[in-house]
Design a protein around this motif. Structure first.
Motif, PDB file in Angstrom:
ATOM      1  N   TRP A  35       0.685  -1.076   0.042  1.00 20.79           N
ATOM      2  CA  TRP A  35      -0.042   0.152  -0.129  1.00 20.79           C
ATOM      3  C   TRP A  35       0.892   1.032  -0.239  1.00 20.79           C
ATOM      4  CZ3 TRP A  35      -4.668   1.489  -1.941  1.00 20.79           C
ATOM      5  CH2 TRP A  35      -5.621  -0.214  -1.783  1.00 20.79           C
ATOM      6  N   LEU A  38       1.803   2.026  -3.123  1.00 13.85           N
ATOM      7  CA  LEU A  38       0.729   2.036  -4.095  1.00 13.85           C
ATOM      8  C   LEU A  38       0.391   4.024  -4.082  1.00 13.85           C
ATOM      9  CD1 LEU A  38      -1.304  -0.254  -4.412  1.00 13.85           C
ATOM     10  CD2 LEU A  38      -0.134   0.137  -6.134  1.00 13.85           C
ATOM     11  N   LEU A 114      -8.524  -2.554  -3.007  1.00 15.13           N
ATOM     12  CA  LEU A 114      -7.391  -3.235  -3.969  1.00 15.13           C
ATOM     13  C   LEU A 114      -8.902  -3.782  -4.355  1.00 15.13           C
ATOM     14  CD1 LEU A 114      -4.658  -4.328  -2.946  1.00 15.13           C
ATOM     15  CD2 LEU A 114      -6.008  -6.612  -1.784  1.00 15.13           C
ATOM     16  N   TRP A 116     -10.602  -2.768  -6.353  1.00 20.96           N
ATOM     17  CA  TRP A 116     -11.362  -0.825  -7.548  1.00 20.96           C
ATOM     18  C   TRP A 116      -9.666  -1.472  -7.721  1.00 20.96           C
ATOM     19  CZ3 TRP A 116      -7.199   1.976  -7.306  1.00 20.96           C
ATOM     20  CH2 TRP A 116      -6.827   2.950  -8.253  1.00 20.96           C
ATOM     21  N   LEU A 117      -8.129  -1.750  -7.900  1.00 24.27           N
ATOM     22  CA  LEU A 117      -7.244  -1.872  -8.269  1.00 24.27           C
ATOM     23  C   LEU A 117      -6.757  -2.770  -8.818  1.00 24.27           C
ATOM     24  CD1 LEU A 117      -4.684  -0.815  -8.232  1.00 24.27           C
ATOM     25  CD2 LEU A 117      -3.674  -2.029  -6.926  1.00 24.27           C
ATOM     26  N   GLN A 118      -7.529  -4.179  -8.749  1.00 23.62           N
ATOM     27  CA  GLN A 118      -7.369  -5.364  -9.331  1.00 23.62           C
ATOM     28  C   GLN A 118      -8.281  -4.802 -10.775  1.00 23.62           C
ATOM     29  OE1 GLN A 118      -9.332  -8.337  -6.661  1.00 23.62           O
ATOM     30  NE2 GLN A 118      -9.245  -9.517  -8.670  1.00 23.62           N
ATOM     31  N   PHE A 120      -8.902  -1.860 -12.044  1.00 25.22           N
ATOM     32  CA  PHE A 120      -8.373  -1.536 -13.078  1.00 25.22           C
ATOM     33  C   PHE A 120      -7.188  -1.446 -13.704  1.00 25.22           C
ATOM     34  CE2 PHE A 120      -5.007   2.546 -12.204  1.00 25.22           C
ATOM     35  CZ  PHE A 120      -5.725   3.081 -13.156  1.00 25.22           C
ATOM     36  N   LEU A 121      -6.204  -2.479 -12.699  1.00 32.04           N
ATOM     37  CA  LEU A 121      -4.796  -3.084 -13.142  1.00 32.04           C
ATOM     38  C   LEU A 121      -5.609  -3.845 -14.368  1.00 32.04           C
ATOM     39  CD1 LEU A 121      -2.573  -3.442 -10.429  1.00 32.04           C
ATOM     40  CD2 LEU A 121      -2.694  -1.445 -11.401  1.00 32.04           C
ATOM     41  N   CYS A 137     -10.546   4.492 -15.440  1.00 26.53           N
ATOM     42  CA  CYS A 137     -10.545   3.995 -13.915  1.00 26.53           C
ATOM     43  C   CYS A 137     -12.131   4.021 -13.218  1.00 26.53           C
ATOM     44  CB  CYS A 137      -9.604   5.569 -12.931  1.00 26.53           C
ATOM     45  SG  CYS A 137      -9.787   5.540 -11.923  1.00 26.53           S
ATOM     46  N   SER A 140     -13.901   0.521 -13.517  1.00 31.33           N
ATOM     47  CA  SER A 140     -13.248   0.205 -12.348  1.00 31.33           C
ATOM     48  C   SER A 140     -13.707   0.593 -10.558  1.00 31.33           C
ATOM     49  CB  SER A 140     -11.956  -0.073 -12.020  1.00 31.33           C
ATOM     50  OG  SER A 140     -11.454  -0.274 -13.269  1.00 31.33           O
ATOM     51  N   TYR A 141     -13.875   2.282 -11.271  1.00 30.32           N
ATOM     52  CA  TYR A 141     -14.369   2.470  -9.567  1.00 30.32           C
ATOM     53  C   TYR A 141     -16.258   1.905  -9.679  1.00 30.32           C
ATOM     54  CZ  TYR A 141     -16.022   6.236  -6.163  1.00 30.32           C
ATOM     55  OH  TYR A 141     -15.775   6.961  -4.983  1.00 30.32           O
ATOM     56  N   TYR A 197      -6.466 -10.727  -2.502  1.00 29.27           N
ATOM     57  CA  TYR A 197      -7.877  -9.475  -2.206  1.00 29.27           C
ATOM     58  C   TYR A 197      -8.866 -11.384  -2.807  1.00 29.27           C
ATOM     59  CZ  TYR A 197     -12.082  -8.139  -3.661  1.00 29.27           C
ATOM     60  OH  TYR A 197     -13.666  -7.837  -2.703  1.00 29.27           O
TER      61      TYR A 197
END
Ligand SMILES: CCCCCCCC/C=C\CCCCCCCC(=O)N[C@@H](COP(=O)(O)O)[C@H](O)/C=C/CCCCCCCCCCCCC
Length: 213
Positions: A35, A38, A114, A116-118, A120-121, A137, A140-141, A197
């Motif tokens: 974290w 990031l 996390l 969201w990050l998954q 997004f990436l 973004c 994903s959000y 996750y």
């Protein structure tokens, strides 16, 4: 004063890779290091994201406080933390009581982020060269964190996303090399992030901790 270290996707990858033990425990040390990495990246995106990084830093600091505090041996892994906090009645299950935020509540917020990050990436990795980072973004959000945020945060987040650089420029500021190198490294990093996750989701679902106030 020394300049803050530059973001390194490699370090984030190593942190999430080192998170999970053979017994499928999630270690808090590497989890929080991931974290921190990031958040360093988020800082490089400019002041428009400072309301996001402030909240993320506050949550990581709460956890670092527990991990370095008197009960530090209880905060070695997510599993030991959940067991300890539940057994000691430290978790507000239905309503916030004014006590310090528990580790379980705090990790739950990071855990949702996390997801969201998954997304997004994965969107970045599989997106076309000309796809817009802001759209990846936002999508994903909306598919993850937005459900937990009030209108004003959703609005601010959506406005900030518009300031994101185009996909290839975004991949290049990851400090991995070319956009293609960054895509390859994302492919390597994502399974580790997904694993962390899933294990956390299972643990929190098992203890009915997915809706902590
Ligand atoms: C691999 C490198 C490329 C990607 C790098 C992405 C870097 C992302 C770094 C951090 C992600 C943001 C973490 C946000 C944690 C939010 C936790 C949260 O939901 N907090 C809310 C609830 O907390 P409580 O009030 O219940 O204590 C809080 O209300 C939120 C406030 C701030 C707004 C959060 C907006 C989240 C947007 C997530 C996207 C970040 C944009 C990144 C752009 C690439």
């Amino acid at each position: 004063m020394a300049a803050p270290a530059a973001f390194s996707l490699r370090e984030v990858l190593a942190a999430f890779q080192g998170c999970v033990t053979e017994r499928r425990e999630v270690l808090l040390g590497p989890y929080l290091r991931g974290w921190r990495g990031l958040i360093r990246f988020l800082h490089s995106l400019g002041a428009i994201f400072s309301f996001v990084s402030k909240d993320a830093v506050a949550k990581v600091q709460i956890m670092e406080g527990y991990c370095g505090g008197e009960q530090r041996e209880r905060y070695v892994s997510l599993q030991s933390m959940v067991e300890y906090e539940l057994a000691s009645g430290l978790v507000d299950l239905h309503k916030r009581s004014g006590r310090p935020d528990s580790g379980c509540r705090t990790v739950l917020r990071l855990h949702r982020a996390l997801r969201w990050l998954q997304l997004f990436l994965e969107g970045l990795r599989t997106g076309r060269e000309d796809s817009r980072t802001s759209v990846i973004c936002t999508d994903s959000y909306n598919a993850s964190l937005a459900a937990y945020h009030p209108w004003v945060i959703r609005k601010a987040a959506t406005v900030a996303f518009c300031a994101l650089p185009p996909r290839n420029a975004f991949l290049e500021i990851m400090n991995v090399g070319t956009a293609e190198d960054a895509v390859a490294m994302l492919g390597e990093a994502l399974p580790y992030i997904c694993n962390v996750y899933s294990i956390t989701q299972e643990l929190f679902a098992h203890h009915k901790l997915l809706d902590l106030p």
